[in-house]
Design an enzyme around this catalytic site. Structure first.
Site, short mmCIF file in Angstrom:
data_model
loop_
_atom_site.label_atom_id
_atom_site.label_comp_id
_atom_site.label_asym_id
_atom_site.label_seq_id
_atom_site.Cartn_x
_atom_site.Cartn_y
_atom_site.Cartn_z
CB CYS A 14 -0.29 -63.80 28.87
SG CYS A 14 -0.99 -64.28 30.46
CG HIS A 119 -0.42 -59.96 31.10
ND1 HIS A 119 -0.97 -60.71 30.09
CD2 HIS A 119 0.56 -59.23 30.53
CE1 HIS A 119 -0.36 -60.42 28.95
NE2 HIS A 119 0.60 -59.53 29.21
CG ASP A 137 1.45 -56.80 27.06
OD1 ASP A 137 1.05 -57.97 26.85
OD2 ASP A 137 0.90 -56.02 27.84
#
Length: 195
Positions: A14, A119, A137
């Site tokens: 991520c 994240h 995202d």
């Protein structure tokens, strides 16, 4: 950022996926070829501050993310939630929405009712009147882009990261006035040299 929307290629990428989006959106030249004659950032080019095999296993922490951003030509400011207030966060969102910078949030997913823990994702918009942030995202296989209360996202940055012993936060990125040379793989960042 929307033009550069990228899905992370590994479950723990991520941070790398978010950085790829930001660097390409800032039109920073990686200084080396990606494939064929094209010079384009991809996750496999972001290997100067942490070995990709290590990142694949554990992900990145905020300091490593910052190191990679600097090594690859971005002007970076780190804002830890433990020492930056909610108004600072809202001001950063407003600056990003005006095109002044790119904001990448580092937060704890469980704090906002999502599965997982730490994240990174870029913030692609801010609705000031409704106090909402648009999270682009990079784990699109898990969550699509979504609006979330800016206050809730800030609170999700406050839990302490067990690896660093510090809170998460956000990073603002701009194109550096003098982009540095591409990473040589020999520990290009001072912050990582102390580890």
């Amino acid at each position: 950022l929307a033009e550069q929307f990228h899905t992370q290629s590994e479950p723990a990428f991520c941070g790398l996926g978010s950085l790829v989006m930001a660097l390409n959106a800032l039109s920073i030249d990686p200084g080396r070829q990606w494939k064929g004659p094209w010079r384009w950032f991809s996750e496999e080019l972001l290997d100067c501050c942490a070995a990709l095999n290590e990142v694949r296993e554990r992900g990145l922490d905020v300091d490593e993310f910052v190191c990679l951003a600097r090594c690859n030509g971005a002007d970076v400011q780190t804002h830890r939630a433990e020492s930056s207030g909610l108004e600072d966060w809202r001001a950063a969102l407003a600056a990003a929405a005006s095109g002044d910078c790119i904001v990448v949030a580092a937060y704890d997913r469980s704090s906002i009712g999502q599965t997982g823990s730490g994240h990174f994702s870029p913030v692609g918009g801010y609705h000031r009147d409704r106090n909402l942030a648009l999270v682009l995202d990079v784990a699109r296989f898990k969550y699509p882009p979504h609006w979330i209360s800016a206050d809730a996202l800030w609170r999700a940055m406050r839990p302490v990261d067990a690896i660093t012993g510090r809170s998460r936060g956000w990073v603002t990125l701009r194109r550096a006035a003098n982009e540095c040379l591409p990473p040589s793989g020999d520990g290009c960042c001072e912050i990582m040299a102390s580890r």
